[in-house]
Design an enzyme around this catalytic site. Structure first.
Site, PDB file in Angstrom:
ATOM      1  N   SER A  37       0.849  -1.205   0.000  1.00  0.00           N
ATOM      2  CA  SER A  37       0.000   0.000   0.000  1.00  0.00           C
ATOM      3  C   SER A  37       0.875   1.242   0.000  1.00  0.00           C
ATOM      4  O   SER A  37       2.013   1.200   0.497  1.00  0.00           O
ATOM      5  CB  SER A  37      -0.878   0.017   1.258  1.00  0.00           C
ATOM      6  OG  SER A  37      -1.467   1.297   1.435  1.00  0.00           O
TER       7      SER A  37
ATOM      8  N   TYR B 294      -1.716  -0.483  10.516  1.00  0.00           N
ATOM      9  CA  TYR B 294      -1.922  -0.916   9.117  1.00  0.00           C
ATOM     10  C   TYR B 294      -0.694  -0.533   8.290  1.00  0.00           C
ATOM     11  O   TYR B 294      -0.139  -1.364   7.556  1.00  0.00           O
ATOM     12  CB  TYR B 294      -3.187  -0.264   8.549  1.00  0.00           C
ATOM     13  CG  TYR B 294      -3.420  -0.600   7.087  1.00  0.00           C
ATOM     14  CD1 TYR B 294      -3.827  -1.869   6.699  1.00  0.00           C
ATOM     15  CD2 TYR B 294      -3.220   0.361   6.095  1.00  0.00           C
ATOM     16  CE1 TYR B 294      -4.035  -2.178   5.359  1.00  0.00           C
ATOM     17  CE2 TYR B 294      -3.428   0.064   4.758  1.00  0.00           C
ATOM     18  CZ  TYR B 294      -3.840  -1.210   4.392  1.00  0.00           C
ATOM     19  OH  TYR B 294      -4.034  -1.515   3.064  1.00  0.00           O
TER      20      TYR B 294
END
Ligand code: NDP
Length: 253
Positions: free
Chosen positions: A148, A161
């Protein structure tokens, strides 16, 4: 070069029940790849397999949980029994559970670490021997990890995350150094805002609303945009490794 080089290959796609994994499985299958579809929701995989087969492709339902080693072991046996070695692995399974660090949500931290890092590792451990064997046979072999943009850019309340994704990006870089000399390509993909089910698990109303606002402001990518990039990367000539790609909506700075 078109995507024609994909025909006849065999892929395992995790996270295939929705979003990027589903779109990638469909895209690869449309180009003649046999796809093993791995996720927990069997009914979603069965529907997807029916769509792929209806379009003339080949798909295998592999209901499994990447956080559970025994489940992954069964999945490996199932894939090998049906398809033999795979030569393309896409790690798309992931969860994103943001909350302020002060909330101390160890349940969410554990789930993200187990899925995004240890889960990817379980799959890598299970299928890297297939990739090496395929490469030794002279075939093209690919490991694709979906990390990501959060691996590099910090977002308040997304610390854990982001940390899991930074770990995955680092892992991709290190594995490239280890597997590249054995002719196994490793591609790390870092998407920005993409319209999928990922944000649906957020249990913090304020952060959910903030994410929805970002979609309104930025016009997110579609899962198909990511699938297209994966099909591009994995269909290059065998000696070409597109090792790292950041893919963002044009409006996301
Ligand atoms: P989705 O939620 O649509 O897809 C996630 C997939 O992972 C689902 O198919 C889910 O299926 C599967 N999954 C979750 N947990 C497990 C598990 N324990 N075992 C097996 N499969 C599991 O989201 P995306 O498509 O967006 O996510 C794909 C990847 O992209 C993720 O790694 C995410 O972090 C990353 N990403 C997403 C971005 C975005 O904006 N959407 C941006 C950057 C990266 P099931 O629940 O049936 O198991």
């Amino acid at each position: 070069m078109s995507y024609d080089t994909l025909a006849g290959r065999t892929a395992l796609v995790t996270g295939a029940a929705s979003g990027m994994g589903e779109a990638t499985a469909r895209k690869l299958a449309a180009h003649g790849v046999r796809v093993a579809l791995l996720a927990r929701r069997a009914h979603r995989l069965t529907e997807l397999a029916a769509k792929i087969e209806g379009d003339g492709g080949q798909a295998l339902v592999v209901a499994a949980d990447v956080t559970d080693q025994a489940s992954v072991d069964v999945a490996v046996r199932q894939v090998h029994a049906a398809y033999g070695h795979v030569d393309l692995v896409v790690n798309a399974a992931g969860v994103m559970l943001p909350n302020p660090i002060t909330h101390g949500r160890t349940d969410e931290w554990q789930r993200m670490l187990d899925t995004n890092v240890a889960g990817a590792l379980r799959v890598i451990r299970a299928f890297t021997p297939d990739l090496i064997a395929s490469a030794e046979d002279g075939r093209t072999a690919d490991l694709v990890n979906i990390s990501s943009i959060g691996a590099h850019i910090t977002f308040p309340d997304y610390a854990v995350y982001g940390a899991t994704k930074a770990a995955l990006t680092y892992l991709s870089q290190s594995l490239r150094a280890e597997l590249g000399p054995r002719d196994v390509r490793v591609t790390n993909i870092e998407p920005g805002l993409t319209s999928t089910e990922l944000g649906g698990h957020i249990d913090n109303a304020e952060l959910s609303g903030q994410l929805a606002g970002m979609f309104d402001a930025l016009t997110g990518l579609s899962a198909e945009d990511i699938a297209d990039l994966i099909a591009y990367a994995t269909s290059r000539a065998r000696h070409v490794n597109l090792r790292h790609a950041v893919i963002l909506p044009t409006r996301q700075a």
